[in-house]
Design a protein around this motif. Structure first.
Motif, PDB file in Angstrom:
ATOM      1  N   VAL A   1       0.845  -1.206   0.000  1.00 39.70           N
ATOM      2  CA  VAL A   1       0.000   0.000   0.000  1.00 39.70           C
ATOM      3  C   VAL A   1       0.880   1.255   0.000  1.00 39.70           C
ATOM      4  N   PHE A   2       1.888   1.282   0.857  1.00 38.71           N
ATOM      5  CA  PHE A   2       2.739   2.475   0.963  1.00 38.71           C
ATOM      6  C   PHE A   2       3.532   2.703  -0.329  1.00 38.71           C
ATOM      7  N   LEU A   3       4.069   1.614  -0.897  1.00 37.84           N
ATOM      8  CA  LEU A   3       4.833   1.752  -2.148  1.00 37.84           C
ATOM      9  C   LEU A   3       3.909   2.206  -3.281  1.00 37.84           C
ATOM     10  N   LEU A   4       2.725   1.610  -3.323  1.00 36.85           N
ATOM     11  CA  LEU A   4       1.755   1.940  -4.375  1.00 36.85           C
ATOM     12  C   LEU A   4       1.338   3.408  -4.281  1.00 36.85           C
ATOM     13  N   VAL A   5       1.100   3.857  -3.060  1.00 39.36           N
ATOM     14  CA  VAL A   5       0.699   5.254  -2.845  1.00 39.36           C
ATOM     15  C   VAL A   5       1.820   6.186  -3.300  1.00 39.36           C
ATOM     16  N   SER A   6       3.033   5.821  -2.943  1.00 39.81           N
ATOM     17  CA  SER A   6       4.175   6.661  -3.299  1.00 39.81           C
ATOM     18  C   SER A   6       4.319   6.802  -4.823  1.00 39.81           C
ATOM     19  N   VAL A   7       4.251   5.648  -5.516  1.00 36.61           N
ATOM     20  CA  VAL A   7       4.362   5.669  -6.986  1.00 36.61           C
ATOM     21  C   VAL A   7       3.203   6.451  -7.587  1.00 36.61           C
ATOM     22  N   SER A   8       2.020   6.163  -7.080  1.00 38.25           N
ATOM     23  CA  SER A   8       0.814   6.780  -7.628  1.00 38.25           C
ATOM     24  C   SER A   8       0.848   8.311  -7.477  1.00 38.25           C
ATOM     25  N   ILE A   9       1.280   8.783  -6.309  1.00 43.11           N
ATOM     26  CA  ILE A   9       1.344  10.234  -6.084  1.00 43.11           C
ATOM     27  C   ILE A   9       2.296  10.872  -7.089  1.00 43.11           C
ATOM     28  N   ASN A  10       3.480  10.269  -7.214  1.00 37.55           N
ATOM     29  CA  ASN A  10       4.474  10.851  -8.116  1.00 37.55           C
ATOM     30  C   ASN A  10       4.014  10.787  -9.573  1.00 37.55           C
ATOM     31  N   TYR A  11       3.415   9.655  -9.945  1.00 41.04           N
ATOM     32  CA  TYR A  11       2.965   9.476 -11.326  1.00 41.04           C
ATOM     33  C   TYR A  11       1.895  10.511 -11.687  1.00 41.04           C
ATOM     34  N   MET A  12       0.933  10.669 -10.765  1.00 46.10           N
ATOM     35  CA  MET A  12      -0.149  11.631 -11.020  1.00 46.10           C
ATOM     36  C   MET A  12       0.394  13.059 -11.096  1.00 46.10           C
ATOM     37  N   GLN A  13       1.308  13.360 -10.204  1.00 47.70           N
ATOM     38  CA  GLN A  13       1.893  14.707 -10.178  1.00 47.70           C
ATOM     39  C   GLN A  13       2.623  15.011 -11.496  1.00 47.70           C
ATOM     40  N   GLU A  14       3.295  13.966 -12.033  1.00 47.70           N
ATOM     41  CA  GLU A  14       4.077  14.151 -13.261  1.00 47.70           C
ATOM     42  C   GLU A  14       3.188  14.186 -14.499  1.00 47.70           C
ATOM     43  N   LYS A  15       2.203  13.276 -14.545  1.00 51.30           N
ATOM     44  CA  LYS A  15       1.482  13.042 -15.789  1.00 51.30           C
ATOM     45  C   LYS A  15       0.177  13.825 -15.938  1.00 51.30           C
ATOM     46  N   LEU A  16      -0.458  14.146 -14.851  1.00 58.20           N
ATOM     47  CA  LEU A  16      -1.756  14.831 -14.977  1.00 58.20           C
ATOM     48  C   LEU A  16      -1.569  16.272 -15.478  1.00 58.20           C
ATOM     49  N   VAL A  17      -2.504  16.692 -16.299  1.00 56.72           N
ATOM     50  CA  VAL A  17      -2.451  18.081 -16.758  1.00 56.72           C
ATOM     51  C   VAL A  17      -2.772  19.012 -15.576  1.00 56.72           C
ATOM     52  N   ASP A  18      -2.217  20.201 -15.644  1.00 56.97           N
ATOM     53  CA  ASP A  18      -2.441  21.133 -14.527  1.00 56.97           C
ATOM     54  C   ASP A  18      -3.876  21.658 -14.497  1.00 56.97           C
ATOM     55  N   PHE A  19      -4.466  21.641 -13.351  1.00 55.41           N
ATOM     56  CA  PHE A  19      -5.749  22.303 -13.162  1.00 55.41           C
ATOM     57  C   PHE A  19      -5.793  22.849 -11.740  1.00 55.41           C
ATOM     58  N   ASN A  20      -6.839  23.584 -11.417  1.00 56.64           N
ATOM     59  CA  ASN A  20      -6.872  24.356 -10.161  1.00 56.64           C
ATOM     60  C   ASN A  20      -6.617  23.532  -8.906  1.00 56.64           C
ATOM     61  N   PHE A  21      -7.341  22.458  -8.777  1.00 58.68           N
ATOM     62  CA  PHE A  21      -7.236  21.683  -7.530  1.00 58.68           C
ATOM     63  C   PHE A  21      -6.504  20.367  -7.756  1.00 58.68           C
ATOM     64  N   LYS A  22      -5.479  20.423  -8.604  1.00 56.98           N
ATOM     65  CA  LYS A  22      -4.755  19.198  -8.949  1.00 56.98           C
ATOM     66  C   LYS A  22      -4.168  18.522  -7.697  1.00 56.98           C
ATOM     67  N   LEU A  23      -3.515  19.324  -6.852  1.00 58.09           N
ATOM     68  CA  LEU A  23      -2.851  18.778  -5.657  1.00 58.09           C
ATOM     69  C   LEU A  23      -3.873  18.153  -4.704  1.00 58.09           C
TER      70      LEU A  23
END
Lengths: 264, 148
Positions: free
Chosen positions: B79-101
Motif C-alpha cells: 500500500v505504501f509503495l503503491l501510494v508513493s508511486v501513484s502520487i508521483n505518477y499523477m503529479q508528473e502526468k496529470l495536466v495542470d488544473f486548479n485543484f490538482k494537488l
C-alpha cells in the motif's frame, strides 16, 4: 528531458519490483499460516527488566552509628511504616467499597472467582483495532474477554503476542460474539463498524424482561459478564426469530481502564 | 552515507507511523483519522521521489504489518509503495488544473485506506479525513516553505 523521463521510469520499475516482492511475502505468510508475521511479536518483549542495585554500604554505615542514633532512625522508620499501613488500610477499605458498588452495578455477583488483570490501550490501528498492553507474558489467550471499568464487555482478544495483544471491539467490522440471556436463549452479536446487529440463534423461552445479554463459559468465555443492556433497545420476536440493530451504548475512550478476567 | 540516509529515513518514517496510530487513539473518533504518515509520504513522493526511499517505505510497511496490525506480512508495504508511486505518477502526468494537488491527495488517501475499504462508514470517514489531513499538509507546506 529524455534522460529525466527514463530515470523516472527506472524508479517506477524498481518500486513495482518491490511491490511484487511484498506480494511474494504475503503469499509466503499466507501459506505459513502467519508464522512469519507473528514470529517477532510473539518472541520479542518490550518490557525492561531493571536490576535494582542493592548497596551493601548501608550495613557498614549502620555499624558506625551510635545506638541512640539507631533508635531514633528506627523510630522514624516505624512511624512512617505505621503511617503507610494506615494509608493502605484506608485504600483497602475504599477498594472493598468500590468492589461492592461494582457488584451492585455490573451484575457480576462474585468477583472472588476471577482475577482481573488491568490493561491499557496503546495504539489504535487503521482497521479500528486496538493494541493493548499485556500478552502471553500475562497469560492472555485468544478470545479472552476485555471489560471496561463498569464491568461491561467491550471486546475480546483477537491476537495475542508476547507483551501486547490486538483487541477487537464493537468499532471493528470483524466483531462477532455469541451471547445468552437469563432464559438461556442464544444470540449472535455482530458489528459492521457502525452499528451492532443482534440476531437470535436459538430461542427456547421468550420473555420481554431479558434485561441483559451475557457471555457464557459454554462459548469458552471466561465467565458471565454483561454485554448488552436490552432495556435500552427495541426488539420483538417475529417468527420465533429476533433481529435488531442498534448503536453502541458503552463507548470507551483512550483513558478507560480495561480489565481481563481470568478464572482462578 | 547512503546507509545512514536509509536508516535515518526508515527510523523517521517508523516514528511518524507510530505517532499517527497513537494520535488516532487520542482523537478516538470513528469519522476522523489523522494521518501525518500519509502527509509525509505525500511530501516525500512529490519533492524527493527516488529509489532510495524504497527501503524506508517498504520497511515501515513491514513494521506496520508485523507489530501494529493483524494483516499478512507485506500488505501495508504494498500500500505504501503503491501510494508513493501513484502520487508521483499523477503529479508528473496529470495536466495542470486548479485543484490538482487536492485531487491527487484525495485519490491517494483512498488508496492509502484500501485495506479498510469494506468498512461501513468508509465514505464518511474518508471525506472528513481527507479535508483535515489536506489542511495539515497545507500547514506543513507553509511552515517548510515547500514548492509543490
Amino acid at each position: 528531458m529524455l534522460e529525466a523521463q527514463s530515470k523516472s521510469k527506472r524508479s517506477y520499475v524498481l518500486y513495482v519490483l518491490f511491490i511484487f516482492l511484498s506480494s511474494l511475502l504475503i503469499l509466503v505468510d499466507y501459506f505459513s499460516n502467519k508464522e512469519i508475521s507473528s514470529y517477532i511479536p510473539k518472541s520479542l518483549t518490550f518490557e525492561f527488566n531493571l536490576n535494582v542495585f542493592e548497596s551493601t554500604y548501608i550495613d557498614s554505615f549502620n555499624s558506625l552509628l551510635t545506638s541512640r542514633a539507631e533508635l531514633v532512625s528506627e523510630n522514624i522508620r516505624l512511624e512512617q511504616e505505621v503511617k503507610s499501613l494506615r494509608a493502605l488500610e484506608i485504600e483497602n477499605n475504599s477498594l472493598k467499597e468500590k468492589i461492592e458498588s461494582f457488584e451492585n452495578i455490573s451484575l457480576i455477583k462474585n468477583f472472588n472467582n476471577s482475577n482481573f488483570i488491568e490493561t491499557s490501550l496503546i495504539i489504535k490501528n487503521s482497521s479500528n483495532e486496538f493494541l493493548i498492553s499485556g500478552g502471553t507474558n500475562q497469560n492472555f489467550q485468544n478470545g479472552d474477554l476485555v471489560l471496561d471499568d463498569t464491568g461491561y464487555v467491550v471486546g475480546y482478544l483477537r491476537e495475542v503476542f508476547y507483551s501486547y495483544s490486538i483487541l477487537e471491539t464493537f468499532l471493528s467490522q470483524n466483531f462477532k460474539i455469541q451471547l445468552l440471556d437469563k432464559y438461556n436463549n442464544e444470540y449472535l452479536l455482530s458489528s459492521d463498524g457502525n452499528q451492532l446487529s443482534l440476531s437470535s440463534i436459538n430461542i427456547l423461552t421468550f420473555n420481554t424482561d431479558i434485561d441483559f445479554l451475557y457471555t457464557d463459559i459454554s462459548y469458552n468465555h471466561s465467565g458471565k459478564f454483561p454485554v448488552v443492556d436490552t432495556r435500552s433497545i427495541n426488539f420483538q420476536l417475529v417468527n420465533n426469530q429476533i433481529n435488531s440493530s442498534f448503536n453502541f451504548s458503552n463507548i470507551f475512550t483512550f483513558n478507560t481502564q480495561l480489565f481481563i478476567p481470568k478464572s482462578k | 552515507m547512503n546507509l545512514l540516509y536509509l536508516l535515518t529515513n526508515f527510523i523517521f518514517f517508523s516514528i511518524i507511523l507510530i505517532v499517527e496510530n497513537f494520535l488516532n487513539l487520542i482523537v478516538f473518533n470513528k469519522y476522523l483519522s489523522v494521518a501525518p504518515f500519509f502527509v509525509l509520504l505525500f511530501i516525500f513522493s512529490i519533492t524527493r521521489f527516488n529509489n532510495k526511499n524504497i527501503f524506508p517505505i517498504m520497511g515501515t510497511g513491514l513494521i506496520y504489518d508485523i507489530f501494529l496490525s493483524e494483516n499478512y506480512l507485506g500488505v501495508y508495504a504494498i500500500v505504501f509503495l503503491l501510494v508513493s508511486v501513484s502520487i508521483n505518477y499523477m503529479q508528473e502526468k496529470l495536466v495542470d488544473f486548479n485543484f490538482k494537488l487536492a485531487f491527487i491527495f484525495g485519490i491517494n488517501y483512498i488508496i492509502y485506506n484500501i485495506p479498510n475499504i469494506l468498512s461501513f462508514n468508509f465514505v464518511s470517514t474518508i471525506t472528513l479525513s481527507i479535508f483535515v489531513n489536506y489542511l495539515l499538509f497545507l500547514l506543513i507546506k507553509r511552515v517548510m516553505r515547500l514548492r509543490v
